[in-house]
Write an enzyme that holds these catalytic residues in place. Structure first.
Site, PDB file in Angstrom:
ATOM      1  N   ASP A  68       0.832  -1.207   0.000  1.00  0.00           N
ATOM      2  CA  ASP A  68       0.000   0.000   0.000  1.00  0.00           C
ATOM      3  C   ASP A  68       0.869   1.260   0.000  1.00  0.00           C
ATOM      4  O   ASP A  68       1.968   1.260   0.552  1.00  0.00           O
ATOM      5  CB  ASP A  68      -0.890  -0.036   1.253  1.00  0.00           C
ATOM      6  CG  ASP A  68      -2.056   0.919   1.157  1.00  0.00           C
ATOM      7  OD1 ASP A  68      -2.261   1.524   0.085  1.00  0.00           O
ATOM      8  OD2 ASP A  68      -2.766   1.070   2.167  1.00  0.00           O
TER       9      ASP A  68
ATOM     10  N   THR B 281     -10.619  -7.379  -5.455  1.00  0.00           N
ATOM     11  CA  THR B 281     -11.945  -7.398  -6.092  1.00  0.00           C
ATOM     12  C   THR B 281     -12.607  -6.025  -5.986  1.00  0.00           C
ATOM     13  O   THR B 281     -13.534  -5.730  -6.725  1.00  0.00           O
ATOM     14  CB  THR B 281     -12.845  -8.470  -5.423  1.00  0.00           C
ATOM     15  OG1 THR B 281     -12.705  -8.367  -4.002  1.00  0.00           O
ATOM     16  CG2 THR B 281     -12.461  -9.881  -5.836  1.00  0.00           C
TER      17      THR B 281
ATOM     18  N   ASN C 194     -10.775  -3.133  -6.229  1.00  0.00           N
ATOM     19  CA  ASN C 194      -9.997  -2.141  -6.985  1.00  0.00           C
ATOM     20  C   ASN C 194     -10.647  -1.742  -8.323  1.00  0.00           C
ATOM     21  O   ASN C 194     -10.309  -0.720  -8.903  1.00  0.00           O
ATOM     22  CB  ASN C 194      -8.557  -2.622  -7.235  1.00  0.00           C
ATOM     23  CG  ASN C 194      -7.666  -2.511  -6.013  1.00  0.00           C
ATOM     24  OD1 ASN C 194      -6.694  -3.244  -5.864  1.00  0.00           O
ATOM     25  ND2 ASN C 194      -7.985  -1.590  -5.103  1.00  0.00           N
TER      26      ASN C 194
ATOM     27  N   LEU D  23      -6.886  -5.409   7.222  1.00  0.00           N
ATOM     28  CA  LEU D  23      -6.599  -6.486   6.268  1.00  0.00           C
ATOM     29  C   LEU D  23      -7.164  -6.210   4.877  1.00  0.00           C
ATOM     30  O   LEU D  23      -6.711  -6.805   3.894  1.00  0.00           O
ATOM     31  CB  LEU D  23      -7.148  -7.818   6.786  1.00  0.00           C
ATOM     32  CG  LEU D  23      -6.336  -8.492   7.881  1.00  0.00           C
ATOM     33  CD1 LEU D  23      -7.053  -9.742   8.375  1.00  0.00           C
ATOM     34  CD2 LEU D  23      -4.930  -8.871   7.389  1.00  0.00           C
TER      35      LEU D  23
HETATM   36  C1  FPP Z   1      -2.064   0.300  -3.280  1.00  0.00           C
HETATM   37  O1  FPP Z   1      -1.560   1.597  -3.349  1.00  0.00           O
HETATM   38  C2  FPP Z   1      -1.544  -0.474  -4.389  1.00  0.00           C
HETATM   39  C3  FPP Z   1      -2.310  -1.052  -5.352  1.00  0.00           C
HETATM   40  C4  FPP Z   1      -3.781  -0.978  -5.390  1.00  0.00           C
HETATM   41  C5  FPP Z   1      -1.680  -1.772  -6.465  1.00  0.00           C
HETATM   42  C6  FPP Z   1      -0.520  -2.627  -6.108  1.00  0.00           C
HETATM   43  C7  FPP Z   1       0.227  -2.895  -7.338  1.00  0.00           C
HETATM   44  C8  FPP Z   1       1.565  -2.890  -7.475  1.00  0.00           C
HETATM   45  C9  FPP Z   1       2.498  -2.745  -6.377  1.00  0.00           C
HETATM   46  C10 FPP Z   1       2.207  -3.013  -8.792  1.00  0.00           C
HETATM   47  C11 FPP Z   1       1.713  -4.059  -9.707  1.00  0.00           C
HETATM   48  C12 FPP Z   1       1.968  -5.440  -9.279  1.00  0.00           C
HETATM   49  C13 FPP Z   1       2.576  -6.367 -10.031  1.00  0.00           C
HETATM   50  C14 FPP Z   1       2.490  -7.792  -9.672  1.00  0.00           C
HETATM   51  C15 FPP Z   1       3.336  -6.029 -11.238  1.00  0.00           C
HETATM   52  P1  FPP Z   1      -2.597   2.797  -3.483  1.00  0.00           P
HETATM   53  O2  FPP Z   1      -2.767   3.108  -4.916  1.00  0.00           O
HETATM   54  O3  FPP Z   1      -3.864   2.443  -2.775  1.00  0.00           O
HETATM   55  O4  FPP Z   1      -1.823   3.936  -2.746  1.00  0.00           O
HETATM   56  P2  FPP Z   1      -2.468   5.137  -1.910  1.00  0.00           P
HETATM   57  O5  FPP Z   1      -3.324   4.527  -0.820  1.00  0.00           O
HETATM   58  O6  FPP Z   1      -1.275   5.841  -1.383  1.00  0.00           O
HETATM   59  O7  FPP Z   1      -3.256   5.965  -2.878  1.00  0.00           O
END
Ligand code: FPP
Length: 233
Positions: free
Chosen positions: A20, A66, A68, A188
């Site tokens: 995150d 699910t 996102n 979680l």
């Molecule tokens: C949460 O950060 C992160 C995600 C929803 C995506 C996670 C994906 C990756 C780390 C990269 C892709 C993965 C692979 C396997 C290539 P956020 O966007 O919720 O951050 P924020 O809460 O600071 O806005």
């Protein structure tokens, strides 16, 4: 805690990470959210290499939940294309990396091209004996439990704990020992709900793109100090 001390004591067999803080990392450096996600994907790749070199057994990462899909359409499109790009990289490097890679979650909702790549990657790496890496895509813990229970119900099998457990997406993985969440959040968020019943939790303020193997050692050192009773005394 030095790396040597950590590696000489029992390691968590299975670590789950809620990656995150990509968006906040990008904001901090006055960049677009996309740059944060790309840096997050790079951070994962570096960590997997380092963990494999250290002999860790299994890592499960939350790449796309699910929930996102509710994000801005352009961000969803970007995340899916980034995941596709990295799955291709993992295919290209499958021999060299020697990791066994599995995707968990409901992949039926993914585009056919991505599904084909995932199938290819899983096949290509199935006999590798390095670390097991589970990438959670369109994954939700509640959805996973419903899918497992539905499978049992449809096949007329009694719904028991061991029945559900053996039909979870992680049935091929060792028991979950430790869940790490970055960026200061302490929940979680539908990640490995069943498996986390007796896992240790570790939260850090580090934003995911900044997360390095040294931060993982901090989490493992904490884990090694915990007294795990699994509900007993
Ligand atoms: C949460 O950060 C992160 C995600 C929803 C995506 C996670 C994906 C990756 C780390 C990269 C892709 C993965 C692979 C396997 C290539 P956020 O966007 O919720 O951050 P924020 O809460 O600071 O806005």
């Amino acid at each position: 805690m030095s790396k040597k001390n950590i590696l000489n004591a029992p390691l968590p067999r299975h670590i789950g990470i809620i990656m995150d803080g990509n968006g906040r990392w990008a904001k901090k450096y006055l960049m677009k959210r996309e740059v944060g996600h790309r840096s997050g994907a790079q951070a994962l790749k570096r960590l997997v290499k380092a963990m494999t070199a250290d002999g860790f057994e299994c890592l499960t990462v939350y790449a796309f939940s699910t929930e996102n899909w509710k994000r801005d359409e352009a961000e969803v499109r970007y995340l899916m294309s980034l995941i596709h790009e990295y799955i291709q990289q993992y295919i290209d490097e499958a021999k060299k990396d020697n990791n066994r890679i599995r995707v968990i979650g409901d992949t039926s909702a993914l585009k056919e091209g991505l599904r084909d790549k995932i199938e290819h990657l899983e096949e290509l790496t199935q006999n590798n004996d390095g670390m097991l890496l589970n990438i959670a895509i369109n994954y939700g813990g509640r959805d996973e439990i419903v899918r497992a229970a539905s499978h049992l119900a449809k096949n007329g099998i009694d719904i028991t704990e061991s029945g559900i457990e053996s039909h979870l997406d992680t049935a091929h993985a060792p028991p979950l020992d430790l869940v790490i969440r970055t960026s200061g959040e302490m929940r979680l968020s539908n990640f490995l709900l069943w498996q986390a019943a007796y896992a240790e939790l570790y939260c850090t303020d580090v934003l995911w793109p900044d997360f390095k193997i040294s931060h993982l050692y901090d989490a493992v050192a904490q884990f090694q100090k915990r007294d795990r009773r699994f509900g007993g005394r």
